[in-house]
Write a protein that holds these residues in place. Structure first.
Motif, PDB file in Angstrom:
ATOM      1  N   CYS A 281     -26.680  24.759  46.708  1.00 50.27           N
ATOM      2  CA  CYS A 281     -25.889  23.485  46.701  1.00 50.27           C
ATOM      3  C   CYS A 281     -25.881  22.881  45.435  1.00 50.27           C
ATOM      4  O   CYS A 281     -24.954  21.952  45.284  1.00 50.27           O
ATOM      5  N   GLY A 282     -26.808  22.802  44.552  1.00 53.14           N
ATOM      6  CA  GLY A 282     -26.896  22.243  43.586  1.00 53.14           C
ATOM      7  C   GLY A 282     -27.454  20.738  43.457  1.00 53.14           C
ATOM      8  O   GLY A 282     -27.460  20.083  42.381  1.00 53.14           O
ATOM      9  N   SER A 283     -27.681  20.398  44.803  1.00 54.90           N
ATOM     10  CA  SER A 283     -28.197  19.013  44.780  1.00 54.90           C
ATOM     11  C   SER A 283     -29.185  18.650  45.592  1.00 54.90           C
ATOM     12  O   SER A 283     -29.892  17.303  45.325  1.00 54.90           O
ATOM     13  N   CYS A 284     -29.959  19.733  46.258  1.00 64.36           N
ATOM     14  CA  CYS A 284     -31.226  19.387  46.812  1.00 64.36           C
ATOM     15  C   CYS A 284     -32.384  19.221  45.833  1.00 64.36           C
ATOM     16  O   CYS A 284     -32.304  19.242  44.683  1.00 64.36           O
TER      17      CYS A 284
ATOM     18  N   CYS B  33     -32.840  22.602  44.206  1.00 62.84           N
ATOM     19  CA  CYS B  33     -31.662  22.787  43.045  1.00 62.84           C
ATOM     20  C   CYS B  33     -31.995  21.941  42.079  1.00 62.84           C
ATOM     21  O   CYS B  33     -31.816  22.453  40.862  1.00 62.84           O
TER      22      CYS B  33
ATOM     23  N   CYS C 274     -32.829  26.948  47.838  1.00 62.75           N
ATOM     24  CA  CYS C 274     -32.147  25.727  48.096  1.00 62.75           C
ATOM     25  C   CYS C 274     -32.073  25.356  49.518  1.00 62.75           C
ATOM     26  O   CYS C 274     -32.108  26.253  50.410  1.00 62.75           O
ATOM     27  N   ASP C 275     -32.163  24.041  50.011  1.00 62.89           N
ATOM     28  CA  ASP C 275     -32.473  23.843  51.335  1.00 62.89           C
ATOM     29  C   ASP C 275     -31.013  23.555  52.017  1.00 62.89           C
ATOM     30  O   ASP C 275     -31.284  23.367  53.291  1.00 62.89           O
ATOM     31  N   ASN C 276     -30.159  23.717  51.312  1.00 61.28           N
ATOM     32  CA  ASN C 276     -28.741  23.425  52.222  1.00 61.28           C
ATOM     33  C   ASN C 276     -27.899  24.536  52.223  1.00 61.28           C
ATOM     34  O   ASN C 276     -26.714  24.327  52.877  1.00 61.28           O
TER      35      ASN C 276
HETATM   36 ZN   LIG Z   1     -29.697  23.336  46.989  1.00 60.62          ZN
END
Ligand SMILES: [Zn+2]
Ligand SMILES: NC(=O)c1ccc[n+]([C@@H]2O[C@H](COP(=O)([O-])OP(=O)(O)OC[C@H]3O[C@@H](n4cnc5c(N)ncnc54)[C@H](O)[C@@H]3O)[C@@H](O)[C@H]2O)c1
Ligand SMILES: [Zn+2]
Length: 394
Positions: free
Chosen positions: A89-92, A95, A103-105
């Motif tokens: 996702c790039g934001s968790c 990431c 990644c968690d999402n």
């Molecule tokens: Zn992520």
């Protein structure tokens, strides 16, 4: 569209299936120009990874042209992109730490239970790699939906870099690089690599670039070992030589400073332990065949580093935990944090410091993908890497 689908153990077929659609705003649709078969795909093909369903589209190493974008994508139609196999996702939290394969999402909530039970935490999403990792359709197809397309895909601006040069940025090149990085190589080190498949070869290449003085690659396939030699590695054929004795001799009686297991859960081997693991794997009582890793742990020097890019799915019997503890070893592993390495490695390809094209033994139309799987599985010495081209005439 046409796509390579799983139908059962060692039964994959190219079927006609619905085209993918944009589902989320950050999605893009890629028209695949090149896609490869990976050693990881063989674990699916052999039925040793759980939760693959009949009809699942396989493939996680692919690149192509952007043909459709959602409103949240940063890609533009017509761009040429290489897509990392790890969906992130790039934001968790993960990431943010560049641990993209954690990644968690990216694994949908309804798919998380199995990995939570097996691993204590839900895993992230991977393309074409079972419902354990999201059940995403893979890239051995004419088209593929790429989630989080603003984070993963790497745009290739330079038309001088053809697909053969950059396709492996999707997985095995960053995987070999991270395997060497995880071995914490220092200048002058002796490093031993189990497996002269694509991952082992790129790990050996990376270890040499990182300053290892000696890199020793272990396998039993002459052609694959010859490729290792071509990269500047020394080689051991485990059918002809006692690996542990040879490694001791080559490292002043101490053992290699670092070892890399680029074999994974379907190791070949003739020990009773490995044969029992084969039987246990066949009847589904969950034993990964870890004979290469066990050998690596016994061979590495005291205080040495163990890097495991090889894939394991479940439990392993008779793991030499005593050697690990008593020798004071450290272990690093993981699905590759692909996004972390793609840019840097693209630069090294563009500068001519890394060549990946030597690996490709066969280029086939997508329609012949089933043969590609069977040959990559059964004739590994000749089939070092199979690239499938959806646009190629059959
Ligand atoms: Zn992520
Ligand atoms: N960590 C990641 O993100 C990641 C990414 C890609 C691949 N992988 C994994 O890396 C491993 C290797 O992938 P590949 O594409 O190179 O596979 P591959 O099947 O082409 O190569 C494996 C090689 O290991 C050799 N081998 C088997 N048993 C051995 C033993 N006991 N000692 C020494 N060599 C032995 C085989 O002869 C073969 O040449 C697989 O487990 C794959 O799933 C991991
Ligand atoms: Zn792969």
């Amino acid at each position: 569209m046409r796509a390579l689908c799983f139908h059962g153990t060692q039964d994959v077929r190219v079927d006609t299936v619905p085209d993918p659609d944009i589902v989320n705003p950050r999605d893009a649709i890629i028209k695949v120009t090149s896609t490869a078969i990976c050693g990881s795909d063989l674990h699916l093909y052999d039925g040793v990874i759980p939760a693959v369903q009949s009809g699942d589209i396989l493939g996680h190493e692919f690149m192509g042209e952007v043909v459709e974008v959602g409103p949240g994508s940063t890609l533009r139609k017509g761009q040429r992109v290489v897509v990392p196999f790890t969906i992130a996702c790039g934001s968790c939290f993960f990431c943010g730490n560049q641990q993209f394969s954690a990644c968690d999402n990216s694994n949908p909530v309804d798919k998380q239970e199995m990995s939570e039970t097996l691993y204590g935490t839900p895993m992230s999403g991977l393309f074409g790699y079972s419902h354990l990792t999201g059940g995403y359709s893979g890239g051995q197809a004419e088209y593929v939906r790429v989630p989080f397309s603003d984070v993963g895909p790497l745009v290739i601006e330079d038309d001088g870099l053809d697909d053969d040069k950059v396709l492996f940025l999707s997985d095995i090149l960053p995987t070999g690089w991270m395997a060497a990085e995880n071995a914490e190589i220092e200048s002058g080190d002796t490093v031993a690599v189990w497996g002269a498949g694509p991952v082992g070869l790129f790990a050996a290449q990376s270890a040499i670039i990182m300053g290892a003085a000696r890199v020793i690659v272990i396998d039993h396939y002459p052609n694959r070992l010859a490729l290792a030699k071509g990269l500047g590695a020394e080689i051991i054929n485990f059918r002809e030589t006692n690996v542990r004795e040879a490694l001791l001799e080559m490292s002043g009686g101490r053992g290699p400073d670092a070892v890399i297991d680029a074999v994974g859960m379907e190791a070949h081997g003739f020990s009773i332990d490995n044969m029992l693991d084969v039987a246990k794997q066949k009847i589904g009582i969950g034993a990964d065949r870890a004979s290469a890793l066990k050998q690596a742990i016994l061979a590495v020097r005291k205080g040495g580093r163990v890097s495991i890019p090889g894939v394991y799915g479940g439990m392993t019997d008779k793991f030499p935990l005593g050697a690990l503890m008593e020798k004071g070893l450290s272990i690093k592993s993981g699905q590759t944090h692909t996004q972390k390495y793609m840019d840097k490695l693209l630069g090294m390809i563009a500068d001519g410091k890394i060549d990946t094209t030597f690996l490709i033994s066969h280029r086939l139309p997508l329609e012949q993908a089933a043969d590609g799987y069977a040959n990559f599985k059964n004739h590994q010495d000749d089939y070092t890497k199979v690239v499938l081209k959806p646009g190629m005439e059959a």
